[in-house]
Scaffold this active site. Structure first.
Site, PDB file in Angstrom:
ATOM      1  N   GLN A 279     -46.493 -27.599  59.475  1.00  0.00           N
ATOM      2  CA  GLN A 279     -47.434 -28.312  60.342  1.00  0.00           C
ATOM      3  C   GLN A 279     -48.605 -28.854  59.504  1.00  0.00           C
ATOM      4  OE1 GLN A 279     -46.999 -28.859  63.769  1.00  0.00           O
ATOM      5  NE2 GLN A 279     -48.738 -30.229  63.452  1.00  0.00           N
TER       6      GLN A 279
ATOM      7  N   LYS B  91     -43.606 -27.015  70.158  1.00  0.00           N
ATOM      8  CA  LYS B  91     -42.344 -27.105  69.415  1.00  0.00           C
ATOM      9  C   LYS B  91     -41.496 -25.858  69.671  1.00  0.00           C
ATOM     10  CE  LYS B  91     -44.369 -30.256  66.115  1.00  0.00           C
ATOM     11  NZ  LYS B  91     -45.093 -30.506  64.881  1.00  0.00           N
TER      12      LYS B  91
ATOM     13  N   ASP C 121     -38.829 -33.230  59.571  1.00  0.00           N
ATOM     14  CA  ASP C 121     -39.889 -34.210  59.845  1.00  0.00           C
ATOM     15  C   ASP C 121     -39.607 -35.548  59.157  1.00  0.00           C
ATOM     16  OD1 ASP C 121     -41.882 -33.472  61.619  1.00  0.00           O
ATOM     17  OD2 ASP C 121     -42.950 -32.227  60.152  1.00  0.00           O
TER      18      ASP C 121
END
Ligand code: NAP
Length: 278
Positions: A92, A48, A115
């Protein structure tokens, strides 16, 4: 049969994002928060960061020790919520067991939830008003579009009903007027249901789960699975060698859906900036 090249499609999405950022001279920041020493998470976070670099997005990494408490993590999320340099926040997953994932996700400012896991954004996806795209399903839609296929009226079967893949996948296909069936572990006659599919999306998490007898001739097969086989090699949910000859298009693992998720995350970070400034 054609193999859909996820690397190439993801590259073109990242270039689109990079070019828009450069053209409009935007300053964009993404906070990436990782807790603990999960090796797979570490790899994802590094990828990322690389994608951010490519697109011209500043990434701010918070690498926290395994024993971090929920309170400490919430404090960091809060400071990112209030930091104007940070447009997107990504925590995460998975988190260590002492931290409640739902509490943390709900604490992220929904306008920075790149997200699209926050309940507000999940709700928006349901009604087709996207602030943020659900990354993996949105990446799959890009892959389907890259084949020139119009989803409208197609029989679409999704195997898996998770909140991050199966359910939002069904919604995106539905919003493009597909006739959608979402299957799960209690689905009866799974083989017959799958055989109806013009577009079959496998998000099960079991290597070789989709066999040739489950696939209609000429179907588009999208393999979301990321599993390790007995030799430790990355493989999908689809028995690729036997299924591929029956398909019009198929995604490989690796090199199919995987690279798309990060590309869509970059697109969401750009969307976040626009959402916050326009
Ligand atoms: P998950 O939360 O474990 O969900 C798996 C789904 O498969 C569940 O809905 C489950 O049904 C269903 N299932 C399990 N056994 C089944 C069976 N025998 N018949 C029919 N359905 C069955 O997994 P996930 O998070 O959605 O992820 C799925 C796979 O995609 C994993 O391999 C994951 O690593 C991969 N993934 C890849 C990406 C990417 O970027 N490429 C992103 C996310 C996930 P129940 O609900 O009834 O239990």
């Amino acid at each position: 049969m054609k193999i859909i090249d996820g690397k190439a499609v993801s590259q073109s999405v990242k270039e689109r994002v990079r070019d828009e950022i450069a053209e409009k001279n935007l300053k964009i920041g993404l906070a990436v928060i990782i807790v603990g020493n999960n090796q797979a998470s570490r790899v994802y976070v590094n990828n990322k960061k690389k994608a951010c670099e490519f697109c011209g997005i500043s990434s701010y990494e918070y690498a926290l020790p395994e024993e971090t408490t929920e309170e400490q993590l919430l404090e960091i999320v809060e400071s990112c919520n209030n930091d104007s340099r940070i447009n997107g926040i990504l925590v995460q997953l998975p988190l260590p067991s002492q931290i409640n994932e739902k509490t943390v996700i709900e604490h992220i400012d929904s306008n920075k939830d790149v997200d699209a896991f926050h309940a507000v954004n999940v709700g928006k996806i349901m009604i087709g008003e996207y602030s943020f795209l659900p990354c993996t399903p949105a990446g799959i839609m890009e892959l389907i579009h890259s084949t020139g296929t119009d989803v409208s009226g197609k029989e679409c079967v999704v195997i898996g009903r998770s909140n991050i893949v199966g359910k939002p996948m069904g919604m995106l296909l539905l919003h493009e007027n597909g006739t959608v069936t979402i299957c799960h572990s209690r689905t009866k006659n799974l083989t017959e249901v799958c055989r109806r599919a013009d577009i079959l999306v496998a998000a099960v998490g079991k290597a070789g789960f989709v066999t040739a007898d489950m696939v209609k001739d000429g179907a588009i097969v999208i393999d979301v699975g990321m599993n390790r086989n007995a030799e430790g090699k990355l493989c999908g949910d689809v028995d690729f060698d036997n299924v591929a000859p029956k398909c019009s298009y198929i995604t490989p693992v690796p090199g199919g859906v995987g690279p798309m998720t990060i590309a869509m995350l970059m697109e969401n970070t750009l969307r976040a900036k626009k959402l916050q400034t326009l």
